[in-house]
Design a protein around this motif. Structure first.
Motif, PDB file in Angstrom:
ATOM      1  N   HIS A 179       0.856  -1.183   0.000  1.00 55.35           N
ATOM      2  CA  HIS A 179       0.000   0.000   0.000  1.00 55.35           C
ATOM      3  C   HIS A 179       0.896   1.238   0.000  1.00 55.35           C
ATOM      4  N   PRO A 180       0.635   2.229  -0.877  1.00 56.39           N
ATOM      5  CA  PRO A 180       1.523   3.396  -0.974  1.00 56.39           C
ATOM      6  C   PRO A 180       1.287   4.446   0.105  1.00 56.39           C
ATOM      7  N   GLY A 181       1.466   4.082   1.361  1.00 55.71           N
ATOM      8  CA  GLY A 181       1.341   5.040   2.456  1.00 55.71           C
ATOM      9  C   GLY A 181       2.635   5.812   2.650  1.00 55.71           C
ATOM     10  N   TRP A 182       2.671   6.638   3.719  1.00 51.38           N
ATOM     11  CA  TRP A 182       3.848   7.466   3.979  1.00 51.38           C
ATOM     12  C   TRP A 182       5.087   6.636   4.255  1.00 51.38           C
ATOM     13  N   GLY A 183       4.944   5.560   5.014  1.00 52.85           N
ATOM     14  CA  GLY A 183       6.095   4.704   5.301  1.00 52.85           C
ATOM     15  C   GLY A 183       6.679   4.121   4.032  1.00 52.85           C
ATOM     16  N   PHE A 184       5.819   3.658   3.157  1.00 48.72           N
ATOM     17  CA  PHE A 184       6.271   3.120   1.877  1.00 48.72           C
ATOM     18  C   PHE A 184       6.977   4.206   1.076  1.00 48.72           C
ATOM     19  N   TRP A 185       6.382   5.392   1.035  1.00 48.50           N
ATOM     20  CA  TRP A 185       6.942   6.485   0.254  1.00 48.50           C
ATOM     21  C   TRP A 185       8.334   6.863   0.758  1.00 48.50           C
ATOM     22  N   LEU A 186       8.480   7.010   2.064  1.00 49.69           N
ATOM     23  CA  LEU A 186       9.776   7.394   2.630  1.00 49.69           C
ATOM     24  C   LEU A 186      10.813   6.290   2.449  1.00 49.69           C
ATOM     25  N   ARG A 187      10.406   5.038   2.639  1.00 48.86           N
ATOM     26  CA  ARG A 187      11.327   3.914   2.474  1.00 48.86           C
ATOM     27  C   ARG A 187      11.842   3.857   1.031  1.00 48.86           C
ATOM     28  N   HIS A 188      10.950   4.039   0.083  1.00 48.23           N
ATOM     29  CA  HIS A 188      11.372   3.948  -1.308  1.00 48.23           C
ATOM     30  C   HIS A 188      12.116   5.194  -1.768  1.00 48.23           C
ATOM     31  N   LEU A 189      11.786   6.316  -1.209  1.00 47.39           N
ATOM     32  CA  LEU A 189      12.534   7.518  -1.529  1.00 47.39           C
ATOM     33  C   LEU A 189      13.985   7.350  -1.087  1.00 47.39           C
ATOM     34  N   ALA A 190      14.186   6.719   0.059  1.00 44.06           N
ATOM     35  CA  ALA A 190      15.535   6.574   0.599  1.00 44.06           C
ATOM     36  C   ALA A 190      16.302   5.400   0.004  1.00 44.06           C
ATOM     37  N   LEU A 191      15.623   4.321  -0.353  1.00 45.48           N
ATOM     38  CA  LEU A 191      16.334   3.081  -0.656  1.00 45.48           C
ATOM     39  C   LEU A 191      16.258   2.567  -2.087  1.00 45.48           C
ATOM     40  N   MET A 192      15.376   3.076  -2.914  1.00 45.63           N
ATOM     41  CA  MET A 192      15.218   2.530  -4.258  1.00 45.63           C
ATOM     42  C   MET A 192      15.868   3.456  -5.292  1.00 45.63           C
ATOM     43  N   PRO A 193      16.974   3.023  -5.909  1.00 42.86           N
ATOM     44  CA  PRO A 193      17.618   3.912  -6.889  1.00 42.86           C
ATOM     45  C   PRO A 193      16.712   4.243  -8.072  1.00 42.86           C
ATOM     46  N   GLY A 194      15.874   3.302  -8.487  1.00 41.83           N
ATOM     47  CA  GLY A 194      14.969   3.571  -9.605  1.00 41.83           C
ATOM     48  C   GLY A 194      13.980   4.675  -9.274  1.00 41.83           C
ATOM     49  N   PHE A 195      13.420   4.633  -8.070  1.00 43.72           N
ATOM     50  CA  PHE A 195      12.484   5.666  -7.657  1.00 43.72           C
ATOM     51  C   PHE A 195      13.202   7.013  -7.533  1.00 43.72           C
ATOM     52  N   ASN A 196      14.409   7.009  -6.973  1.00 41.05           N
ATOM     53  CA  ASN A 196      15.184   8.253  -6.856  1.00 41.05           C
ATOM     54  C   ASN A 196      15.476   8.853  -8.227  1.00 41.05           C
ATOM     55  N   PHE A 197      15.780   8.000  -9.173  1.00 41.69           N
ATOM     56  CA  PHE A 197      16.070   8.439 -10.537  1.00 41.69           C
ATOM     57  C   PHE A 197      14.849   9.121 -11.158  1.00 41.69           C
ATOM     58  N   VAL A 198      13.699   8.479 -11.063  1.00 41.19           N
ATOM     59  CA  VAL A 198      12.466   9.039 -11.639  1.00 41.19           C
ATOM     60  C   VAL A 198      12.082  10.329 -10.907  1.00 41.19           C
ATOM     61  N   LEU A 199      12.129  10.304  -9.583  1.00 44.82           N
ATOM     62  CA  LEU A 199      11.797  11.495  -8.806  1.00 44.82           C
ATOM     63  C   LEU A 199      12.752  12.642  -9.136  1.00 44.82           C
TER      64      LEU A 199
ATOM     65  N   PHE B 131       5.815   5.962 -14.123  1.00 44.13           N
ATOM     66  CA  PHE B 131       7.054   5.543 -14.781  1.00 44.13           C
ATOM     67  C   PHE B 131       7.833   4.661 -13.818  1.00 44.13           C
ATOM     68  N   TYR B 132       8.088   3.416 -14.221  1.00 44.17           N
ATOM     69  CA  TYR B 132       8.739   2.438 -13.345  1.00 44.17           C
ATOM     70  C   TYR B 132      10.069   2.033 -13.952  1.00 44.17           C
ATOM     71  N   VAL B 133      11.151   2.346 -13.250  1.00 37.30           N
ATOM     72  CA  VAL B 133      12.504   2.027 -13.693  1.00 37.30           C
ATOM     73  C   VAL B 133      13.206   1.346 -12.525  1.00 37.30           C
ATOM     74  N   PRO B 134      13.136   0.010 -12.426  1.00 36.49           N
ATOM     75  CA  PRO B 134      13.730  -0.656 -11.261  1.00 36.49           C
ATOM     76  C   PRO B 134      15.257  -0.589 -11.232  1.00 36.49           C
ATOM     77  N   HIS B 135      15.905  -0.544 -12.387  1.00 39.92           N
ATOM     78  CA  HIS B 135      17.367  -0.501 -12.467  1.00 39.92           C
ATOM     79  C   HIS B 135      17.745   0.650 -13.402  1.00 39.92           C
ATOM     80  N   PRO B 136      17.977   1.856 -12.861  1.00 41.03           N
ATOM     81  CA  PRO B 136      18.093   3.047 -13.701  1.00 41.03           C
ATOM     82  C   PRO B 136      19.476   3.301 -14.284  1.00 41.03           C
TER      83      PRO B 136
END
Length: 187
Positions: A30-50, A94-99
């Protein structure tokens, strides 16, 4: 730098919300705040798109926007060894798991809920050509694929890994091989 306008009428917030939803859906969370913060900090693909979403937003700031966007774009390119033109129009989700190793040329149009894997190139066929590919909604582009020229990849189509796509791919179709054979949609 060419186009600094937002990609959709929903603006930056709607694009980021769609991106978060796409990442959450892919891993079944579920895309709640915890998910958002965790992925903002730990997922390079999400950081790249953001990062690219934010660069496009900064570009519109009067006087300092374009230089700041250029610096931000340079930092993203150096961090991820990928180049996405600021004039590329990229829809939400836009989903880029390996950017890494991704090249998206200027004036490319990418629809919503598109997944692109590493080492993909989207661009012009020749240096003097101004025509670029158009990627529909829900498209998946495999690792190492090259999509060049004035072609259309239809909604929900799949481009296989290492495919060289030089022709249109119909809605739901598949492009496989080098040069790519275009297969019809699965029944």
């Amino acid at each position: 730098m060419a186009d600094c306008e937002p990609v959709t009428s929903g603006g930056l917030r709607a694009l980021i919300a769609a991106d978060v939803a796409a990442y959450a859906q892919r891993i079944g969370k579920h895309p709640g705040w915890g998910f958002w913060l965790r992925h903002l900090a730990l997922m390079p693909g999400f950081n790249f798109v953001l990062g690219h979403r934010l660069v496009r937003a900064v570009c519109k700031v009067p006087i300092i926007g374009r230089p700041m966007a250029r610096i931000g774009l340079f930092m993203l390119e150096m961090s991820y060894s990928s180049e996405v033109a600021i004039s590329a129009k990229i829809g939400g989700g836009f989903y880029v798991p390996h950017p890494f190793g991704i090249v998206i040329g200027s004036d490319i149009a990418i629809g919503r809920n598109v997944m692109i894997l590493q080492n993909v190139t989207l661009g012009r066929r020749a240096s003097g050509d101004t025509r670029t590919p158009t990627i529909g909604d829900g498209v998946t582009i495999g690792a190492g694929a090259v999509v060049v020229g004035p072609i259309a990849i239809g909604n929900n189509a799949t481009v296989a890994a290492n495919a060289l796509v030089l022709d249109d791919v119909p809605k739901g179709g598949r492009a496989i091989g080098n040069p790519a054979r275009i297969l019809p949609p699965k029944d």
